[in-house]
Every structure is written in C-alpha cells, then in structure tokens.
Design a protein around this motif. Structure first.
Motif, PDB file in Angstrom:
ATOM      1  N   PRO A 195       0.236   1.453   7.182  1.00  0.00           N
ATOM      2  CA  PRO A 195       0.988   0.590   6.255  1.00  0.00           C
ATOM      3  C   PRO A 195       1.528  -0.667   6.932  1.00  0.00           C
ATOM      4  N   TYR A 196       1.885  -0.581   8.224  1.00  0.00           N
ATOM      5  CA  TYR A 196       2.303  -1.783   8.925  1.00  0.00           C
ATOM      6  C   TYR A 196       1.137  -2.762   9.068  1.00  0.00           C
ATOM      7  N   ALA A 212       1.054  -4.705   5.992  1.00  0.00           N
ATOM      8  CA  ALA A 212       2.116  -5.716   5.971  1.00  0.00           C
ATOM      9  C   ALA A 212       1.716  -6.937   6.798  1.00  0.00           C
ATOM     10  N   ILE A 256       4.931  -1.775  -0.292  1.00  0.00           N
ATOM     11  CA  ILE A 256       4.046  -0.985   0.565  1.00  0.00           C
ATOM     12  C   ILE A 256       4.737   0.344   0.849  1.00  0.00           C
ATOM     13  N   VAL A 311       7.991  -1.985   4.580  1.00  0.00           N
ATOM     14  CA  VAL A 311       7.345  -0.703   4.295  1.00  0.00           C
ATOM     15  C   VAL A 311       8.401   0.352   4.014  1.00  0.00           C
TER      16      VAL A 311
END
Length: 275
Positions: free
Chosen positions: A116-117, A120, A134, A186
């Motif tokens: 997920p990072y 981003a 996210i 996130v």
C-alpha cells in the motif's frame, strides 16, 4: 513420523486447535501443500506429530507467532514485480483516474505495508497532492504493527525510483524509515478474507501472493467477494502465481496477465465485440 492424511484424527485436532488459537481456518487451505510445508516447521519445533505441534503452539507464544507468520506468508517488498507495477502506473491507474479522481484502493493481505505504501508513492507521482483512500489489511497483527511503523531494510526498497527514496525515506542505522507524509496516506486494519466483511466501492484491489495455498472453493469465494467490492470500472490485481483461470465465470475480464476488470468496457474496449 508425521501422519500425512487430511482425515486423520490428529490432523483434525490440529486444524481445530489452530482455529481456536488464531482464528485461521486451515480447512480453506490445500491440505497436501500445507502438510508438506508443515513438516519442516514442525521439525524445527521438535514436534513428532500434529497433535504434539498443536500443543506446542498452545503453550509457546513465540512459536505460535512464528506459525502465523509462516501460514500467512509475510514476504513483501516495494514494487514487487517491477514490470507489473510499471503497467499499473502507466496503464491501469491513469484509466481508473479517468473515472474517479479520488481513488479508493485496497491492498488485501498487505503484510509489512510495502504494497500500500508503494501505491501511495506511485499516486504521488501521478497526482501530486491529491488525497486518495488507501487501505492495507492483513490477518496478522504483528505484520500490521510493522506496517504502521514503516521501518524497512534497504533491500526492501531496492525497486523504488531514486527520486522517491530521496524524498520520502531516511536512513536510521541498518533500517530506512518511510516519511510520515506517506504513512498518513494509508490506513491499516485487521481483516480475514475468509470471514470478515469486505470493503465497498473500491476502484482497485491488490491481492497478490495471498491465496496461493487456498482451496479452489475458497479462492472462488474470495474473488466473487472482490468482484462485489469493486466499482463498475474497478480492477483486481493478483500475484504472479495466481492467474484466475475461470475469470469469465466469476464476472471478470482479463486486461493483461494478473489484471482483471469488472467492467466489460474498461479502457474503451468492448469485450463483447472483441470476443
């Protein structure tokens, strides 16, 4: 000698014990693959059979945590499979942004948060300053703790473009720390794909290298729920070993290897005419 039969009483005892201890239901995993892999970790724990190993897990918190890490396959890195993430950045995300300027993205089985990072970071390149939703979810509390901390080894970030490393990471001893600016983009939550409610109105779902050892029935159930979670123009992105062979039956259209669209005309292509 480890019994290797799924209908043995000791294996049933083990499955029930694991479910009570962790909430993980091994009945949804391919038994022959789980048992083959279990042999090694059981030997390390000094257990001679499933019942003895189950009792070890009940008594030893550290070994229980090791087992959860093992069964949930907590291996991840930023931009894992760089060519597919290049396609995600250059093809899939720009198309999704045509339909929705503020995307909702779900990384299901996010492990240490690098996936997920990664999203981003990519979106910061594509849409600087725009706020997207996210979500990173995982069944493992310890993995989620690591994700929220945002602490990684240098090898974990080897695929990140240099300008993003320079901007959003700082060195700290043997680790690198992701910036608060990216961390706050996130949201992490605990989630079990096999029993918990799914997100709604999602534009992009990533579930990569998570369901490898699940039974076909469990996989179909998960993919059908992903389909229901997606917006009409939503896309599912799976791992390199997880091609969905019955994608059409589940309501998806193959965009390219490992990318599946819910909408038949995603990207302006009328699948019904093309087929």
């Amino acid at each position: 000698m480890i019994t290797n039969y799924t209908d043995s009483q000791e294996y049933k005892y083990f499955v029930n014990k694991v479910k009570n201890l962790t909430g993980i239901d091994l009945a949804n995993y391919k038994p022959w693959q789980i048992q083959r892999r279990l042999a090694f970790i059981m030997e390390q724990a000094g257990a001679k059979d499933y019942k003895e190993y189950a009792d070890v897990l009940a008594q030893d918190k550290e070994k229980l945590n090791q087992f959860v890490d093992w069964v949930t396959i907590n291996v991840s890195e930023f931009y894992r499979d760089p060519l597919k993430f290049k396609e995600l950045k250059e093809v899939i995300l720009p198309e999704l942004l045509r339909y929705n300027k503020h995307l909702k993205i779900w990384s299901a089985g996010c492990s240490n948060g690098s996936e997920p990072y990664t999203l981003a970071l990519i979106l910061e390149d594509l849409t600087p300053g725009v706020k997207h939703t996210i979500i990173g979810s995982d069944i493992d509390d310890r993995a989620l703790l690591l994700a929220r901390q945002g602490r990684y080894l240098e090898k974990d970030i080897r695929n990140i473009p240099a300008h993003l490393v320079d901007r959003f990471f700082t060195k700290s001893g043997d680790e690198v720390l992701i910036s608060d600016e990216i961390k706050k983009r996130v949201t992490f939550k605990k989630h079990d794909l096999l029993k918990d409610p799914y997100e709604k109105n999602v534009d992009l779902i990533l579930c990569r290298n998570v369901v490898i050892y699940f039974t076909n029935e469990a996989k179909d159930r998960i993919y059908r729920q992903f389909w229901a979670s997606l917006n009409d123009h939503g896309v599912l992105f799976v791992g390199g070993a997880e091609s969905i062979l019955n994608a059409k039956d589940l309501g998806f259209r193959v965009l390219s290897p490992f990318f599946y669209a819910k909408d038949l005309d995603f990207g302006g292509v009328d699948a019904k005419k093309a087929s």
